[in-house]
Design an enzyme around this catalytic site. Structure first.
Site, PDB file in Angstrom:
ATOM      1  N   ARG A   1       0.834  -1.198   0.000  1.00  0.00           N
ATOM      2  CA  ARG A   1       0.000   0.000   0.000  1.00  0.00           C
ATOM      3  C   ARG A   1       0.870   1.249   0.000  1.00  0.00           C
ATOM      4  O   ARG A   1       2.014   1.237   0.440  1.00  0.00           O
ATOM      5  CB  ARG A   1      -0.910   0.039   1.231  1.00  0.00           C
TER       6      ARG A   1
ATOM      7  N   VAL B   1       6.049  -7.487  11.349  1.00  0.00           N
ATOM      8  CA  VAL B   1       7.446  -7.117  11.597  1.00  0.00           C
ATOM      9  C   VAL B   1       7.737  -6.918  13.077  1.00  0.00           C
ATOM     10  O   VAL B   1       8.903  -6.942  13.489  1.00  0.00           O
ATOM     11  CB  VAL B   1       7.847  -5.852  10.803  1.00  0.00           C
TER      12      VAL B   1
ATOM     13  N   SER C   1      10.853   9.710   8.608  1.00  0.00           N
ATOM     14  CA  SER C   1       9.912  10.825   8.474  1.00  0.00           C
ATOM     15  C   SER C   1      10.546  12.105   9.011  1.00  0.00           C
ATOM     16  O   SER C   1      11.397  12.053   9.908  1.00  0.00           O
ATOM     17  CB  SER C   1       8.642  10.519   9.277  1.00  0.00           C
TER      18      SER C   1
ATOM     19  N   TYR D   1       5.392   8.377  17.546  1.00  0.00           N
ATOM     20  CA  TYR D   1       5.819   8.239  16.149  1.00  0.00           C
ATOM     21  C   TYR D   1       7.164   8.935  15.928  1.00  0.00           C
ATOM     22  O   TYR D   1       8.075   8.377  15.294  1.00  0.00           O
ATOM     23  CB  TYR D   1       4.748   8.843  15.245  1.00  0.00           C
TER      24      TYR D   1
END
Length: 246
Positions: A15, A64, A143, A156
């Site tokens: 995706r 994972v 990121s 995150y």
């Protein structure tokens, strides 16, 4: 940059950005194993689109965050692919956004388990696989949150900062064996992750980008292709931002 005769593993490969990377590497001649956690619809859609690559794209269901599952996955590759795996692109990741003061222990741990523990698992067993063959390319998808620390994303952001530290250490540990380890850091990319934003928020985010638009998954895939190519033999331990100038 031809990848004929090479095998790549792309986690989160069914995706969004991972899907674009899977299709891009296959288009360049690689055999690609797209790893996904549980979205069977996404896996089926990818395989249908990749049918034009004559079976060079396959999908494997692996969590994972599960150390033993990842170890078993790489053991299977060791036993079944005689020429080995030359490329790992690790893009699996989740978000559980909430301001830190209100963030539950589960929301913290879930993100760290998938994003950072998952990176450790995949990078560890990929490195073991590649060290024996004295060649490899590893790219971690991180990121801008790694150093900008967006509101509501302490978990995150911590996981993404950790990925960069891991990559730089691993790059030093594996350099003598012909293995490079790098990160690619996408900014606002037009994928399903932005789908839950309202039109006004999207407009605001796009206006904050110097190029005044969101990126396309294919633009990230191109950056990854460069980093995993044989020609990128002197690029290691670095982060390539694909952010439109953010």
């Amino acid at each position: 940059m031809s990848f004929e005769g090479q095998t790549a593993v792309v986690t989160g490969g069914t995706r969004g950005i991972g899907r674009a990377i899977t299709l891009d590497l296959a288009a360049q001649g690689a055999r690609v194993i797209a790893v996904y956690k549980g979205n069977e619809a996404g896996s089926s859609a990818l395989l249908a689109e990749a049918a034009r690559f004559d079976g060079r794209v396959t999908a494997e269901r692996v969590d994972v965050a599960d150390h033993d599952a990842v170890r078993g996955f790489w053991q299977k590759l060791d036993e079944t692919i005689e020429s080995g795996v030359q490329i790992l692109v690790h893009g699996s990741g989740i978000r559980r956004d909430r301001v830190l003061a209100m963030m539950s222990r589960e929301e913290w741990r879930d993100v760290l388990a998938t994003n950072l523990d998952g990176t450790y698992h995949m990078a560890k067993f990929a490195a073991l696989h590649m060290l024996a063959r004295r060649y490899g390319r590893i790219v971690l998808v991180t990121s801008p949150a790694r150093d900008q620390g967006f509101e509501g994303q302490a978990n995150y952001s911590a996981s993404k900062a950790g990925q960069v530290g891991l990559a730089r250490s691993l790059a030093r540990e594996t350099a003598a064996r012909g293995i490079t380890v790098n990160c690619v850091s996408p900014g606002f990319i037009d994928t399903e992750l932005l789908a839950d934003l309202d039109a006004e928020t999207k407009k605001k985010h796009a206006a904050s980008v110097p190029l005044k638009r969101f990126g396309r998954p294919e633009e990230v895939a191109f950056a990854v292709r460069m980093l995993v190519s044989r020609e990128a033999s002197y690029v290691t331990g670095t982060v390539l931002d694909v952010t439109g100038g953010l």
